[in-house]
Motif scaffolding. Structure first.
Motif, PDB file in Angstrom:
ATOM      1  N   PHE A 103     -50.690  25.615 -13.623  1.00 12.10           N
ATOM      2  CA  PHE A 103     -51.572  26.057 -14.706  1.00 12.10           C
ATOM      3  C   PHE A 103     -50.734  26.438 -15.896  1.00 12.10           C
ATOM      4  CE2 PHE A 103     -54.985  28.752 -16.649  1.00 12.10           C
ATOM      5  CZ  PHE A 103     -55.875  27.724 -16.829  1.00 12.10           C
ATOM      6  N   LEU A 104     -51.376  26.575 -17.021  1.00 14.13           N
ATOM      7  CA  LEU A 104     -50.685  26.790 -18.285  1.00 14.13           C
ATOM      8  C   LEU A 104     -50.330  28.241 -18.550  1.00 14.13           C
ATOM      9  CD1 LEU A 104     -53.299  27.967 -19.886  1.00 14.13           C
ATOM     10  CD2 LEU A 104     -53.751  25.559 -20.243  1.00 14.13           C
ATOM     11  N   SER A 105     -50.467  29.102 -17.558  1.00 13.98           N
ATOM     12  CA  SER A 105     -50.225  30.534 -17.748  1.00 13.98           C
ATOM     13  C   SER A 105     -48.849  30.832 -18.332  1.00 13.98           C
ATOM     14  CB  SER A 105     -50.364  31.267 -16.417  1.00 13.98           C
ATOM     15  OG  SER A 105     -51.604  31.015 -15.843  1.00 13.98           O
ATOM     16  N   ALA A 106     -47.828  30.172 -17.840  1.00 17.20           N
ATOM     17  CA  ALA A 106     -46.463  30.461 -18.293  1.00 17.20           C
ATOM     18  C   ALA A 106     -46.268  30.143 -19.778  1.00 17.20           C
ATOM     19  CB  ALA A 106     -45.460  29.665 -17.463  1.00 17.20           C
ATOM     20  N   GLU A 107     -47.129  29.337 -20.346  1.00 18.17           N
ATOM     21  CA  GLU A 107     -46.999  28.948 -21.758  1.00 18.17           C
ATOM     22  C   GLU A 107     -47.775  29.854 -22.700  1.00 18.17           C
ATOM     23  OE1 GLU A 107     -44.792  26.729 -22.547  1.00 18.17           O
ATOM     24  OE2 GLU A 107     -44.432  26.400 -20.415  1.00 18.17           O
ATOM     25  N   ILE A 108     -48.571  30.778 -22.153  1.00 21.31           N
ATOM     26  CA  ILE A 108     -49.344  31.685 -23.003  1.00 21.31           C
ATOM     27  C   ILE A 108     -48.411  32.804 -23.475  1.00 21.31           C
ATOM     28  CG2 ILE A 108     -51.285  33.296 -23.107  1.00 21.31           C
ATOM     29  CD1 ILE A 108     -52.661  31.566 -20.975  1.00 21.31           C
ATOM     30  N   PRO A 109     -48.258  33.000 -24.778  1.00 15.27           N
ATOM     31  CA  PRO A 109     -47.365  34.048 -25.283  1.00 15.27           C
ATOM     32  C   PRO A 109     -47.781  35.424 -24.753  1.00 15.27           C
ATOM     33  CG  PRO A 109     -48.040  32.596 -27.062  1.00 15.27           C
ATOM     34  CD  PRO A 109     -48.875  32.228 -25.858  1.00 15.27           C
ATOM     35  N   GLY A 110     -46.816  36.168 -24.245  1.00 17.20           N
ATOM     36  CA  GLY A 110     -47.076  37.499 -23.735  1.00 17.20           C
ATOM     37  C   GLY A 110     -47.420  37.557 -22.263  1.00 17.20           C
ATOM     38  N   TRP A 111     -47.501  36.421 -21.604  1.00 16.36           N
ATOM     39  CA  TRP A 111     -47.825  36.410 -20.177  1.00 16.36           C
ATOM     40  C   TRP A 111     -46.685  37.055 -19.408  1.00 16.36           C
ATOM     41  CZ3 TRP A 111     -52.468  34.617 -18.427  1.00 16.36           C
ATOM     42  CH2 TRP A 111     -52.639  34.585 -17.048  1.00 16.36           C
ATOM     43  N   LEU A 112     -46.984  37.973 -18.495  1.00 16.52           N
ATOM     44  CA  LEU A 112     -45.945  38.764 -17.857  1.00 16.52           C
ATOM     45  C   LEU A 112     -45.740  38.485 -16.375  1.00 16.52           C
ATOM     46  CD1 LEU A 112     -46.748  42.218 -19.498  1.00 16.52           C
ATOM     47  CD2 LEU A 112     -45.008  40.579 -20.168  1.00 16.52           C
ATOM     48  N   SER A 113     -46.714  37.918 -15.684  1.00 13.72           N
ATOM     49  CA  SER A 113     -46.554  37.756 -14.234  1.00 13.72           C
ATOM     50  C   SER A 113     -45.421  36.777 -13.932  1.00 13.72           C
ATOM     51  CB  SER A 113     -47.854  37.278 -13.584  1.00 13.72           C
ATOM     52  OG  SER A 113     -48.227  36.011 -14.047  1.00 13.72           O
TER      53      SER A 113
END
Length: 133
Positions: A103-113
């Motif tokens: 999923f694209l989560s790692a590309e969202i600015p500020g994502w911390l997990s």
């Protein structure tokens, strides 16, 4: 829309873009795999039917989609925010048996997990309503 397009582009061009898989020592029962594939095929067919009857056909007849079609478009783009509960720590998990490209989560600015690119989101979820995995 521009932000979503930028994040999706960053995700698709990332080196880790690809299927999220289970470790080799974990076996998924055959009947479960069949069920997941049946849901994927069924929801894809429903999605195509919905797009035709609620977006394409009304646009041809009246020049604009109907209300249900506009809601479907909104749900399609809302899936972008589906893993938001995992912003700091992973809190949602889907079944890795379903067809997925991470999923694209790692590309969202500020994502911390940590290892956000491994957060699983089935591609069929982008059809706007499959939250059963």
């Amino acid at each position: 829309m521009i932000f979503i397009a930028w994040v999706v582009y960053s995700w698709v061009t990332a080196p880790y873009f690809g299927p999220t898989t289970l470790p080799a020592d974990i076996e998924i029962p055959l009947q479960f795999k069949i069920g997941v594939r049946a849901v994927e095929v069924g929801m894809s067919l429903v999605w195509m039917y919905f797009n035709y009857t609620q977006i394409i056909k009304p646009i041809r007849q009246t020049g604009q989609p109907n209300t249900l079609g506009l809601l479907g478009i909104g749900f399609f783009f809302a899936i972008f925010w589906d893993p938001a509960m995992s912003w700091i720590q992973q809190g949602c998990v889907y079944n890795p048996c379903a067809v997925s490209m991470g999923f694209l989560s790692a590309e969202i600015p500020g994502w911390l997990s940590p290892r956000a690119h491994l957060l699983l989101e089935p591609l069929v979820a982008w059809t706007g309503g499959i939250q059963t995995f």
